[in-house]
Design a protein around this motif. Structure first.
Motif, PDB file in Angstrom:
ATOM      1  N   SER A   1      22.618  -6.932  -5.265  1.00  0.00           N
ATOM      2  CA  SER A   1      24.242  -6.189  -6.141  1.00  0.00           C
ATOM      3  C   SER A   1      25.130  -6.964  -6.965  1.00  0.00           C
ATOM      4  O   SER A   1      25.085  -8.253  -5.662  1.00  0.00           O
ATOM      5  CB  SER A   1      25.156  -5.343  -4.971  1.00  0.00           C
TER       6      SER A   1
ATOM      7  N   LYS B   1      22.861  -7.069 -13.279  1.00  0.00           N
ATOM      8  CA  LYS B   1      21.554  -6.860 -13.753  1.00  0.00           C
ATOM      9  C   LYS B   1      22.231  -5.179 -14.402  1.00  0.00           C
ATOM     10  O   LYS B   1      21.815  -5.602 -15.480  1.00  0.00           O
ATOM     11  CB  LYS B   1      21.310  -6.103 -12.761  1.00  0.00           C
TER      12      LYS B   1
ATOM     13  N   GLY C   1      19.564   2.501  -9.449  1.00  0.00           N
ATOM     14  CA  GLY C   1      20.436   2.640  -9.165  1.00  0.00           C
ATOM     15  C   GLY C   1      21.423   3.448  -8.284  1.00  0.00           C
ATOM     16  O   GLY C   1      21.904   4.647  -8.223  1.00  0.00           O
ATOM     17  N   ALA C   2      21.197   3.967  -9.712  1.00  0.00           N
ATOM     18  CA  ALA C   2      22.398   5.567 -10.197  1.00  0.00           C
ATOM     19  C   ALA C   2      21.549   6.778 -10.164  1.00  0.00           C
ATOM     20  O   ALA C   2      22.355   7.663  -9.810  1.00  0.00           O
ATOM     21  CB  ALA C   2      22.814   5.879 -11.720  1.00  0.00           C
TER      22      ALA C   2
ATOM     23  N   ARG D   1      22.804   6.893  -6.151  1.00  0.00           N
ATOM     24  CA  ARG D   1      23.668   6.562  -6.081  1.00  0.00           C
ATOM     25  C   ARG D   1      23.937   8.041  -5.986  1.00  0.00           C
ATOM     26  O   ARG D   1      24.645   8.600  -5.401  1.00  0.00           O
ATOM     27  CB  ARG D   1      25.115   5.957  -7.039  1.00  0.00           C
TER      28      ARG D   1
ATOM     29  N   GLY E   1      27.984   3.432  -2.880  1.00  0.00           N
ATOM     30  CA  GLY E   1      27.439   2.427  -3.249  1.00  0.00           C
ATOM     31  C   GLY E   1      26.366   1.774  -1.568  1.00  0.00           C
ATOM     32  O   GLY E   1      25.646   1.736  -1.684  1.00  0.00           O
TER      33      GLY E   1
ATOM     34  N   ALA F   1      24.223   4.729  -1.251  1.00  0.00           N
ATOM     35  CA  ALA F   1      23.259   4.816  -1.458  1.00  0.00           C
ATOM     36  C   ALA F   1      22.057   3.841  -1.062  1.00  0.00           C
ATOM     37  O   ALA F   1      20.803   4.543  -0.965  1.00  0.00           O
ATOM     38  CB  ALA F   1      23.339   4.546  -3.255  1.00  0.00           C
ATOM     39  N   SER F   2      22.926   3.388  -0.597  1.00  0.00           N
ATOM     40  CA  SER F   2      21.839   2.124   0.374  1.00  0.00           C
ATOM     41  C   SER F   2      20.824   2.906   1.220  1.00  0.00           C
ATOM     42  O   SER F   2      20.039   2.350   2.154  1.00  0.00           O
ATOM     43  CB  SER F   2      22.879   0.660  -0.312  1.00  0.00           C
TER      44      SER F   2
ATOM     45  N   ALA G   1      18.324   5.329   0.235  1.00  0.00           N
ATOM     46  CA  ALA G   1      17.166   4.615  -0.165  1.00  0.00           C
ATOM     47  C   ALA G   1      16.690   3.519   0.760  1.00  0.00           C
ATOM     48  O   ALA G   1      15.170   3.742   0.617  1.00  0.00           O
ATOM     49  CB  ALA G   1      18.271   3.396  -1.277  1.00  0.00           C
TER      50      ALA G   1
ATOM     51  N   ARG H   1      12.260   7.882  -1.855  1.00  0.00           N
ATOM     52  CA  ARG H   1      12.381   7.142  -2.393  1.00  0.00           C
ATOM     53  C   ARG H   1      10.629   7.715  -3.478  1.00  0.00           C
ATOM     54  O   ARG H   1      10.601   7.695  -4.304  1.00  0.00           O
ATOM     55  CB  ARG H   1      11.131   5.250  -2.339  1.00  0.00           C
TER      56      ARG H   1
ATOM     57  N   GLY I   1      16.797  -2.480 -11.333  1.00  0.00           N
ATOM     58  CA  GLY I   1      16.506  -1.965  -9.785  1.00  0.00           C
ATOM     59  C   GLY I   1      16.585  -2.849  -8.524  1.00  0.00           C
ATOM     60  O   GLY I   1      16.968  -4.197  -8.597  1.00  0.00           O
TER      61      GLY I   1
ATOM     62  N   MET J   1      11.549  -2.729  -9.300  1.00  0.00           N
ATOM     63  CA  MET J   1      11.070  -2.287 -10.654  1.00  0.00           C
ATOM     64  C   MET J   1       9.868  -2.824 -10.841  1.00  0.00           C
ATOM     65  O   MET J   1       8.850  -2.414 -11.219  1.00  0.00           O
ATOM     66  CB  MET J   1      11.925  -2.357 -12.096  1.00  0.00           C
TER      67      MET J   1
ATOM     68  N   ASP K   1      19.068  -4.264   2.255  1.00  0.00           N
ATOM     69  CA  ASP K   1      18.491  -3.928   1.725  1.00  0.00           C
ATOM     70  C   ASP K   1      16.690  -4.751   1.412  1.00  0.00           C
ATOM     71  O   ASP K   1      15.619  -4.576   0.640  1.00  0.00           O
ATOM     72  CB  ASP K   1      18.951  -4.080  -0.085  1.00  0.00           C
TER      73      ASP K   1
ATOM     74  N   ARG L   1      14.561  -3.987   4.476  1.00  0.00           N
ATOM     75  CA  ARG L   1      14.422  -2.905   4.788  1.00  0.00           C
ATOM     76  C   ARG L   1      12.389  -2.813   4.850  1.00  0.00           C
ATOM     77  O   ARG L   1      12.219  -3.205   4.672  1.00  0.00           O
ATOM     78  CB  ARG L   1      15.262  -0.965   4.278  1.00  0.00           C
TER      79      ARG L   1
HETATM   80  O1  C5P Z   1      21.515  -1.155  -7.612  1.00  0.00           O
HETATM   81  P1  C5P Z   1      23.308  -0.137  -7.575  1.00  0.00           P
HETATM   82  O2  C5P Z   1      24.428  -0.549  -6.488  1.00  0.00           O
HETATM   83  O3  C5P Z   1      23.827   0.882  -8.522  1.00  0.00           O
HETATM   84  O4  C5P Z   1      22.576   0.537  -6.356  1.00  0.00           O
HETATM   85  C1  C5P Z   1      22.678   1.062  -5.113  1.00  0.00           C
HETATM   86  C2  C5P Z   1      21.587   1.085  -4.098  1.00  0.00           C
HETATM   87  O5  C5P Z   1      20.343   1.630  -4.290  1.00  0.00           O
HETATM   88  C3  C5P Z   1      21.007  -0.055  -3.249  1.00  0.00           C
HETATM   89  O6  C5P Z   1      22.616  -1.518  -1.950  1.00  0.00           O
HETATM   90  C4  C5P Z   1      19.877  -0.155  -3.240  1.00  0.00           C
HETATM   91  O7  C5P Z   1      19.993  -0.030  -1.925  1.00  0.00           O
HETATM   92  C5  C5P Z   1      19.699   1.464  -3.562  1.00  0.00           C
HETATM   93  N1  C5P Z   1      18.319   0.740  -4.916  1.00  0.00           N
HETATM   94  C6  C5P Z   1      17.139   0.659  -4.078  1.00  0.00           C
HETATM   95  N2  C5P Z   1      16.711   0.837  -5.289  1.00  0.00           N
HETATM   96  C7  C5P Z   1      16.576   0.875  -6.784  1.00  0.00           C
HETATM   97  C8  C5P Z   1      17.851   0.365  -6.786  1.00  0.00           C
HETATM   98  C9  C5P Z   1      18.486   0.875  -5.968  1.00  0.00           C
HETATM   99  O8  C5P Z   1      16.951   0.559  -3.475  1.00  0.00           O
HETATM  100  N3  C5P Z   1      15.398   0.590  -7.571  1.00  0.00           N
END
Ligand code: C5P
Length: 223
Positions: free
Chosen positions: A12, A16, A35-36, A39, A97, A100-101, A104, A110, A130, A133, A185, A188
């Motif tokens: 983050s 990106k 990431g969205a 989120r 955020g 989300a983490s 995720a 996932r 991401g 990706m 991140d 994990r």
């Molecule tokens: O990129 P962004 O800050 O919006 O992502 C939020 C959270 O989503 C990240 O901290 C990460 O843990 C998770 N994430 C992920 N895989 C992705 C994109 C985001 O695990 N491809």
């Protein structure tokens, strides 16, 4: 798959999101802000009172996300609608955020979002932003970029963004949060943040957005 993908992964605050938008616009490609999706899953779960321990509930929410990404003028973040509601600002908060983490880190979540992400691969091409990706979602992407910057610089950028938005926070607290999020991140078990073996690593510390864009375009063979 013949449709090209430019995978842009990184921590983050590495820039990106902005870079992905600029590359997509330059090439006329579609854009995936993965990431969205995490989120949005976190936000929808929170609104439905589904906690982090309820894995079945989270998987259900992720599988049924009703979202639309609306195009916006250059430089503005895409508008995000969930169930017809504008949640553009709601998904960008620090709390979302963080949540989300956590969401995720759950493999089943996932898995529930995997195919939805691959469906963004449409002609003439895709720029995907991401953490996984290049490693998991589009392992065959012809171009993989891993964008980084020092934690201090990322905290500084976030601090300025928040100040511009009228939010006053301590830079030390931001740095702590960024370190904690990186740690979660990267360490994990499911799809940890790391460069793909065939990714080109670009360090944006001390570079302007334009300089980073030129490096990314060159790496993509499109300069
Ligand atoms: O990129 P962004 O800050 O919006 O992502 C939020 C959270 O989503 C990240 O901290 C990460 O843990 C998770 N994430 C992920 N895989 C992705 C994109 C985001 O695990 N491809």
């Amino acid at each position: 798959q013949d449709i090209p993908v430019i995978a842009i992964d990184g921590p983050s605050g590495s820039g990106k999101g902005t870079i992905t938008q600029m590359v997509a616009r330059r090439l006329g490609y579609h854009l995936l802000d993965s990431g969205a999706l995490y989120r949005l899953t976190a936000l929808a779960a929170q609104r439905q009172g589904i906690g982090i321990a309820d894995i079945d509930g989270l998987v259900r929410v992720a599988g049924k996300l009703d979202v639309a990404f609306l195009p916006t003028p250059p430089g503005e973040p895409a508008r995000v609608l969930m169930g017809g509601d504008d949640v553009t600002a709601d998904i960008r908060t620090e709390t979302c955020g963080e949540n989300a983490s956590r969401v995720a880190a759950i493999q089943a979540v996932r898995d529930a979002l995997l195919q939805r992400q691959r469906d963004f691969r449409q002609a003439p091409g895709l720029v995907a932003d991401g953490r996984d990706m290049g490693t998991v979602i589009f392992p065959d992407a012809p171009v993989k970029i891993f964008l980084t910057a020092s934690a201090e610089e990322r905290a500084e950028r976030r601090y300025r963004q928040l100040l511009d938005a009228g939010v006053d926070v301590s830079i030390d607290a931001l740095l702590e949060e960024i370190r904690a999020r990186d740690d979660r991140d990267m360490n994990r078990a499911s799809a940890p943040l790391r460069p793909a073996d065939d990714a080109q690593v670009i360090d944006s510390t001390g570079l302007s957005i334009e300089e980073v864009l030129e490096k990314v375009m060159a790496a993509a063979g499109q300069a």
